[in-house]
Design an enzyme around this catalytic site. Structure first.
Site, PDB file in Angstrom:
ATOM      1  N   ASP A  30       0.864  -1.182   0.000  1.00  0.00           N
ATOM      2  CA  ASP A  30       0.000   0.000   0.000  1.00  0.00           C
ATOM      3  C   ASP A  30       0.901   1.232   0.000  1.00  0.00           C
ATOM      4  O   ASP A  30       2.013   1.193   0.532  1.00  0.00           O
ATOM      5  CB  ASP A  30      -0.892   0.001   1.250  1.00  0.00           C
ATOM      6  CG  ASP A  30      -2.106   0.908   1.097  1.00  0.00           C
ATOM      7  OD1 ASP A  30      -3.232   0.377   1.019  1.00  0.00           O
ATOM      8  OD2 ASP A  30      -1.926   2.150   1.054  1.00  0.00           O
ATOM      9  N   LYS A  35      -0.240   3.214   7.507  1.00  0.00           N
ATOM     10  CA  LYS A  35      -1.063   1.997   7.481  1.00  0.00           C
ATOM     11  C   LYS A  35      -0.175   0.749   7.451  1.00  0.00           C
ATOM     12  O   LYS A  35      -0.408  -0.216   8.185  1.00  0.00           O
ATOM     13  CB  LYS A  35      -1.969   2.039   6.238  1.00  0.00           C
ATOM     14  CG  LYS A  35      -3.057   1.006   6.275  1.00  0.00           C
ATOM     15  CD  LYS A  35      -3.894   1.028   5.024  1.00  0.00           C
ATOM     16  CE  LYS A  35      -4.929   2.138   5.032  1.00  0.00           C
ATOM     17  NZ  LYS A  35      -5.686   2.201   3.763  1.00  0.00           N
ATOM     18  N   PHE A 149     -17.218 -10.586  -1.331  1.00  0.00           N
ATOM     19  CA  PHE A 149     -18.550 -10.285  -0.778  1.00  0.00           C
ATOM     20  C   PHE A 149     -18.518 -10.077   0.727  1.00  0.00           C
ATOM     21  O   PHE A 149     -19.544 -10.205   1.397  1.00  0.00           O
ATOM     22  CB  PHE A 149     -19.525 -11.416  -1.134  1.00  0.00           C
ATOM     23  CG  PHE A 149     -19.612 -11.671  -2.617  1.00  0.00           C
ATOM     24  CD1 PHE A 149     -20.421 -10.880  -3.413  1.00  0.00           C
ATOM     25  CD2 PHE A 149     -18.858 -12.663  -3.215  1.00  0.00           C
ATOM     26  CE1 PHE A 149     -20.485 -11.082  -4.787  1.00  0.00           C
ATOM     27  CE2 PHE A 149     -18.909 -12.887  -4.586  1.00  0.00           C
ATOM     28  CZ  PHE A 149     -19.731 -12.090  -5.373  1.00  0.00           C
ATOM     29  N   CYS A 264     -20.221   0.902   0.642  1.00  0.00           N
ATOM     30  CA  CYS A 264     -20.481  -0.006  -0.482  1.00  0.00           C
ATOM     31  C   CYS A 264     -21.860   0.171  -1.101  1.00  0.00           C
ATOM     32  O   CYS A 264     -21.980   0.617  -2.239  1.00  0.00           O
ATOM     33  CB  CYS A 264     -20.296  -1.444  -0.036  1.00  0.00           C
ATOM     34  SG  CYS A 264     -18.651  -1.735   0.633  1.00  0.00           S
TER      35      CYS A 264
HETATM   36  C1  UGA Z   1     -22.151  -4.900   1.996  1.00  0.00           C
HETATM   37  C2  UGA Z   1     -22.630  -6.302   1.571  1.00  0.00           C
HETATM   38  O1  UGA Z   1     -23.505  -6.832   2.546  1.00  0.00           O
HETATM   39  C3  UGA Z   1     -21.429  -7.231   1.386  1.00  0.00           C
HETATM   40  O2  UGA Z   1     -21.861  -8.495   0.921  1.00  0.00           O
HETATM   41  C4  UGA Z   1     -20.470  -6.609   0.386  1.00  0.00           C
HETATM   42  O3  UGA Z   1     -19.313  -7.409   0.191  1.00  0.00           O
HETATM   43  C5  UGA Z   1     -20.037  -5.240   0.888  1.00  0.00           C
HETATM   44  O4  UGA Z   1     -21.197  -4.405   1.064  1.00  0.00           O
HETATM   45  C6  UGA Z   1     -19.122  -4.652  -0.140  1.00  0.00           C
HETATM   46  O5  UGA Z   1     -19.574  -4.326  -1.246  1.00  0.00           O
HETATM   47  O6  UGA Z   1     -17.917  -4.583   0.113  1.00  0.00           O
HETATM   48  P1  UGA Z   1     -21.408  -3.830   4.342  1.00  0.00           P
HETATM   49  O7  UGA Z   1     -21.267  -2.526   3.617  1.00  0.00           O
HETATM   50  O8  UGA Z   1     -20.350  -4.276   5.285  1.00  0.00           O
HETATM   51  O9  UGA Z   1     -21.571  -5.023   3.294  1.00  0.00           O
HETATM   52  O10 UGA Z   1     -22.751  -3.703   5.168  1.00  0.00           O
HETATM   53  P2  UGA Z   1     -24.146  -4.476   5.286  1.00  0.00           P
HETATM   54  O11 UGA Z   1     -24.099  -5.441   6.391  1.00  0.00           O
HETATM   55  O12 UGA Z   1     -24.584  -4.962   3.956  1.00  0.00           O
HETATM   56  O13 UGA Z   1     -25.088  -3.262   5.741  1.00  0.00           O
HETATM   57  C7  UGA Z   1     -25.263  -2.133   4.874  1.00  0.00           C
HETATM   58  C8  UGA Z   1     -26.212  -1.134   5.477  1.00  0.00           C
HETATM   59  O14 UGA Z   1     -27.553  -1.632   5.450  1.00  0.00           O
HETATM   60  C9  UGA Z   1     -25.952  -0.766   6.940  1.00  0.00           C
HETATM   61  O15 UGA Z   1     -26.066   0.638   7.075  1.00  0.00           O
HETATM   62  C10 UGA Z   1     -27.061  -1.483   7.703  1.00  0.00           C
HETATM   63  O16 UGA Z   1     -27.401  -0.818   8.884  1.00  0.00           O
HETATM   64  C11 UGA Z   1     -28.187  -1.447   6.690  1.00  0.00           C
HETATM   65  N1  UGA Z   1     -29.196  -2.519   6.872  1.00  0.00           N
HETATM   66  C12 UGA Z   1     -28.837  -3.825   6.748  1.00  0.00           C
HETATM   67  C13 UGA Z   1     -30.514  -2.178   7.132  1.00  0.00           C
HETATM   68  O17 UGA Z   1     -30.868  -0.989   7.220  1.00  0.00           O
HETATM   69  N2  UGA Z   1     -31.439  -3.178   7.283  1.00  0.00           N
HETATM   70  C14 UGA Z   1     -31.111  -4.484   7.179  1.00  0.00           C
HETATM   71  O18 UGA Z   1     -32.000  -5.336   7.311  1.00  0.00           O
HETATM   72  C15 UGA Z   1     -29.779  -4.814   6.907  1.00  0.00           C
END
Ligand code: UGA
Length: 439
Positions: A30, A35, A149, A264
């Protein structure tokens, strides 16, 4: 196998350590010296449960190293590209400058027979373009696309035990060579029976953006239902439970509340729309604009609800905001709905105190104008309203009776439908939530 990992952010750092855990010899590269220094000392530059333990373990084996020097990638058989693809400043499209820069640097070190593996989330068509560039500059070097993912908060588990592996491969014998190298990298994961999808570049790229778009759509669907529940007096939590029993629908990602944020989902659906437009297929994704709109409306509704419970005016009202991270078990505040709401409340005259178990330091840097407290109790002192905007377990576990003695007014707004409504109302709190009747 000797492996290089270019880009040691969330994705790259976890990937590098995980590949060392699988037995490979890994160099993580990096440009960010602090970091690299932190990672080399087994210090995680971000909050991720289980990651520091993995770092410590794999650094101790001598199989994992970190460096700022691209020349250290020389001799690796597989080079993973794990740099970020943020949203461009003034438009929806993804900013590919880091992917392009890293590919060019890799071209300087990669040798024929070696494989570059893209893991970053990119607009469909990027891999084919980069493959041409690689082939032109280093004939015999190959490129594959292998989207990731992982979820923040579960990054180690998701990397070592993914739901599936997706290989975007070149055609013909090059595809066979690339597949064989990837199978060697992921030998343990493949042997565990993990489903594997082999596809062309475009499909592999699209799997990632389609998956994130589906997740965003699912969240906005239930939040649209929450809007209707608010209009009819129905209860969105019961509704989600009931439709979730149908396993074609499923209960996961049907938690209504403040909606999605993070680094994301928001930027990926926007970049997907932008790319569809470039391809002349924008109509196919116009629904994602509505998904985005529903999501943003939840933040506005939360501010309105806060105003409502504060007797119609936020001016001079003391509001405690519990949660700043975009989701629990993370210190990531990129596009955090909680901070967005906190900032709007403050702009509208409320005296806002924000707390979070992990994200205060990051929040202070980005939103220095907000006031921060170390604990929920401190944030809620003499508060006119308490807003729970990120569903950390600490906040679910609060004792409503004891907590009620700290505040001025026992008014709680549950932005994530995470609290036990009965317990809070029994302790004398007025309870409000998105998509549910007042309690
Ligand atoms: C997301 C995807 O879930 C991953 O599979 C993917 O690899 C990742 O993006 C990426 O592209 O790198 P992440 O951003 O860590 O992962 O977060 P999530 O767990 O998906 O949650 C995203 C948002 O949705 C959060 O703000 C969470 O609070 C919200 N959320 C989630 C809700 O409002 N309701 C739900 O039922 C679930």
């Amino acid at each position: 196998m000797k492996i290089s990992v270019i880009g040691c952010g969330y994705l790259g750092a976890v990937h590098a350590a995980s590949m060392a855990e699988l037995g490979h010899e890994v160099i993580g590269i990096d440009v960010d010296q602090p970091k690299i220094d932190a990672l080399s000392k087994a210090k995680a530059p971000f909050y991720e449960p289980g990651f520091e333990g993995l770092l410590e373990r794999t650094l101790a084996t001598g199989r994992l190293r970190f460096s700022t020097d691209f020349a250290d990638a020389v001799g690796s058989k597989v080079h993973f590209l794990c740099v970020g693809t943020p949203q461009k400043r003034s438009e929806y499209a993804a900013d590919l400058r880091y992917v392009e820069g890293a590919t060019e640097s890799l071209i300087g070190v990669v040798a024929p027979g070696e494989l570059i593996v893209g893991k970053s989330t990119v607009p469909v068509g990027t891999a084919a373009r980069l493959a041409e560039l690689v082939e032109e500059k280093v004939p015999g070097a190959l490129l594959a696309w292998n989207p990731e993912f992982l979820r923040e908060g579960f990054a180690v588990q998701d990397t070592l035990h993914p739901d599936r592996l997706v290989y975007g491969l070149p055609s013909g014998t090059d595809g066979d060579t690339a597949r064989a190298l990837l199978d060697e990298v992921y030998e343990t994961i493949v042997a565990a029976g993990t489903p594997k999808v082999e596809a062309d570049y475009a499909t592999a790229e699209m799997v990632k953006t389609a998956a994130n778009s589906f997740l965003a759509t699912k969240i906005s669907f239930i939040n649209a239902m929450a809007e209707l529940c608010e209009a009819t007096g129905a209860d969105v939590k019961l509704l989600a439970d009931a439709i979730g029993y149908d396993d074609r629908i499923g209960r996961k990602f049907l938690n209504a509340g403040l909606g999605f944020g993070g680094g994301c989902l928001p930027k990926d659906i926007r970049a997907f729309m932008a790319r569809a437009g470039e391809l002349g297929a924008d109509q196919a994704l116009t629904f994602l604009r509505e998904v985005d709109n529903i999501n943003m409306r939840r933040r506005i509704r939360m501010v309105e609800l806060a105003r409502e419970v504060c007797d119609g005016s936020l001016l001079g009202k003391r509001v405690a905001v519990l949660g700043a991270a975009f989701k629990p078990n993370s210190d990531d505040i990129r596009d955090s709905p909680a901070l967005n709401v906190a900032a709007q409340l403050q702009l509208q005259g409320a005296v806002v105190r924000v707390t979070d178990p992990a994200a205060i330091e990051n929040s202070r840097k980005l939103w220095p104008q907000l006031d921060y407290a170390d604990t929920a109790e401190e944030a809620a002192e003499r508060a006119d309203a308490v807003l729970v905007l990120t569903e950390w377990q600490d906040y679910r576990d609060l004792d409503p009776a004891a907590f009620g003695r700290i505040v001025k007014q026992k008014r709680v707004l549950d932005g994530r439908n995470a609290l036990d409504r009965e317990a809070w109302t029994a302790a004398g709190w007025s309870y409000r939530a998105l998509g549910r009747r007042a309690g």
